[in-house]
Write a protein that holds these residues in place. Structure first.
Motif, PDB file in Angstrom:
ATOM      1  N   UNK A  19       0.888  -1.164   0.000  1.00 26.28           N
ATOM      2  CA  UNK A  19       0.000   0.000   0.000  1.00 26.28           C
ATOM      3  C   UNK A  19       0.918   1.204   0.000  1.00 26.28           C
ATOM      4  N   UNK A  20       1.134   1.780  -1.179  1.00 20.76           N
ATOM      5  CA  UNK A  20       2.165   2.791  -1.294  1.00 20.76           C
ATOM      6  C   UNK A  20       3.512   2.174  -0.980  1.00 20.76           C
ATOM      7  N   UNK A  21       4.204   2.749  -0.001  1.00 23.17           N
ATOM      8  CA  UNK A  21       5.498   2.213   0.427  1.00 23.17           C
ATOM      9  C   UNK A  21       5.383   1.232   1.587  1.00 23.17           C
ATOM     10  N   UNK A  22       4.159   0.925   1.992  1.00 24.25           N
ATOM     11  CA  UNK A  22       3.934   0.092   3.169  1.00 24.25           C
ATOM     12  C   UNK A  22       3.642  -1.343   2.742  1.00 24.25           C
ATOM     13  N   UNK A  23       4.220  -2.287   3.436  1.00 20.26           N
ATOM     14  CA  UNK A  23       3.903  -3.696   3.227  1.00 20.26           C
ATOM     15  C   UNK A  23       2.998  -4.157   4.353  1.00 20.26           C
ATOM     16  N   UNK A  24       1.826  -4.670   3.977  1.00 21.88           N
ATOM     17  CA  UNK A  24       0.870  -5.193   4.945  1.00 21.88           C
ATOM     18  C   UNK A  24       0.949  -6.720   4.896  1.00 21.88           C
ATOM     19  N   UNK A  36      -8.266   2.046   8.368  1.00 18.77           N
ATOM     20  CA  UNK A  36      -7.918   2.537   7.036  1.00 18.77           C
ATOM     21  C   UNK A  36      -6.461   2.983   7.018  1.00 18.77           C
ATOM     22  N   UNK A  37      -5.759   2.530   6.010  1.00 20.06           N
ATOM     23  CA  UNK A  37      -4.337   2.835   5.855  1.00 20.06           C
ATOM     24  C   UNK A  37      -4.133   3.483   4.492  1.00 20.06           C
ATOM     25  N   UNK A  38      -3.512   4.656   4.473  1.00 16.02           N
ATOM     26  CA  UNK A  38      -3.270   5.384   3.224  1.00 16.02           C
ATOM     27  C   UNK A  38      -1.809   5.790   3.140  1.00 16.02           C
ATOM     28  N   UNK A  39      -1.235   5.654   1.923  1.00 16.00           N
ATOM     29  CA  UNK A  39       0.168   6.005   1.743  1.00 16.00           C
ATOM     30  C   UNK A  39       0.436   6.218   0.265  1.00 16.00           C
ATOM     31  N   UNK A  40       0.962   7.390  -0.075  1.00 15.52           N
ATOM     32  CA  UNK A  40       1.352   7.710  -1.450  1.00 15.52           C
ATOM     33  C   UNK A  40       0.240   7.395  -2.453  1.00 15.52           C
ATOM     34  N   UNK A  41      -0.970   7.807  -2.122  1.00 13.69           N
ATOM     35  CA  UNK A  41      -2.092   7.669  -3.039  1.00 13.69           C
ATOM     36  C   UNK A  41      -2.774   6.316  -3.031  1.00 13.69           C
ATOM     37  N   UNK A  42      -2.266   5.372  -2.281  1.00 20.04           N
ATOM     38  CA  UNK A  42      -2.883   4.047  -2.179  1.00 20.04           C
ATOM     39  C   UNK A  42      -3.591   3.931  -0.831  1.00 20.04           C
TER      40      UNK A  42
END
Length: 304
Positions: free
Chosen positions: A19-24, A221-227
């Motif tokens: 999710x953007x730069x985040x790995x879930x 809700x998780x948001x990062x770099x438009x994702x």
């Protein structure tokens, strides 16, 4: 609910999504036995499930039996190492045979994902049900102690206050004794007021009220770099509820509110790029909501 014990060992690595730069990471605990869906979502009969061919083969068997699983999600965001919900837990006395005295490798899988328990900063509890709080604690020398000793555990004030005044049966009292009271006694549980518009814990990390299943239920809700991704908790138990939002859980505290919450949430997600991560959705677990005629479908997003 009466189900056969299920200690099926899991194989393979944890799944993950970006999710953007985040790995879930999905941290698997145990697949739930086939009887679970029949009990949990009684209106999702085989005839209803088989109408929706898109549910097969991932989300339902060819005979119309739903597939569900127990897992957590873990990710690092804004400098915080975060776990969302903690499953059923090991070695706990439970009325449901499928949940009783589990012996899984959950902690090893959590560590393999890069989140050893002592490294976790934040545990978000979508609600205080048995299969979402179990790994809050672990057995150490005969006592239930916090599994994540450095973490703050978070739930909504509405949720905690509801159960504080609820006339619990003995199995639920036992769950609170072994999985909730020890983190409260350790001073690790924070109860938060969640306004209707949601509460930002950090930039891009929001708790969203999704009441009905329980009064204080929240989604994450998780948001990062438009994702964007949304972790459902139990406001949606299974993808069959996308086709049939009126299908509720037998343990919904307020079935009408639960349905209204589900319909509003699905309408907000439909056609968006939001990655929906179901807290009981079996693999592939993640997907995007699309409108198909008069109902919704989940278009799977395969995990890494």
């Amino acid at each position: 609910m009466q189900s056969e014990p299920n200690h099926t060992p899991l194989t393979g690595p944890n799944a993950s999504w970006t999710v953007g730069d985040i790995t879930v990471h999905r941290v698997d605990e145990v697949p739930l036995p086939p009887q679970t869906g029949i009990w949990l979502l009684p209106d999702a009969t085989a005839d209803v499930v088989l109408q929706d061919t898109w549910l097969q083969p991932d989300f339902a068997d060819s005979d119309g039996v739903l597939r569900l699983s127990s897992h957590s999600f873990a990710f690092t965001h804004a400098g915080l190492r975060i776990v969302v919900d903690t499953g059923i837990g090991n070695g706990k006395t439970r009325a449901n045979p499928a949940w009783h005295d589990l012996d899984t490798d959950y902690l090893e899988r959590l560590t393999a994902a890069g989140f050893p328990p002592e490294s976790v900063d934040l545990v978000i509890l979508t609600h205080l049900h048995t299969d979402h709080v179990g790994w809050n604690t672990r057995n150490l020398n005969g006592e239930w102690v916090p599994t994540f000793p450095r973490a703050r555990y978070i739930t909504s004030r509405t949720e905690r206050e509801f159960w504080a005044s609820y006339d619990m049966d003995e199995p639920r009292k036992q769950m609170f004794r072994d999985s909730v009271h020890p983190i409260e006694d350790a001073g690790l549980l924070d109860v938060l007021d969640i306004p209707a518009e949601g509460l930002d814990l950090a930039p891009g990390l929001r708790l969203i009220p999704t009441p009905g299943h329980t009064p204080g239920h929240i989604a994450v809700q998780l948001s990062n770099h438009g994702a964007t991704a949304l972790i459902t908790g139990d406001c949606i138990h299974h993808p069959v509820q996308l086709s049939h939002p009126s299908i509720g859980s037998c343990v919904d505290i307020d079935p009408e509110l639960s349905e209204a919450t589900r319909r509003n949430l699905l309408a907000s997600l439909s056609g968006s790029d939001t990655l929906v991560l179901g807290s009981h959705f079996p693999p592939p677990t993640g997907g995007r909501v699309l409108t198909r005629g008069s109902h919704y479908e989940l278009i799977s997003v395969k995990a890494a």
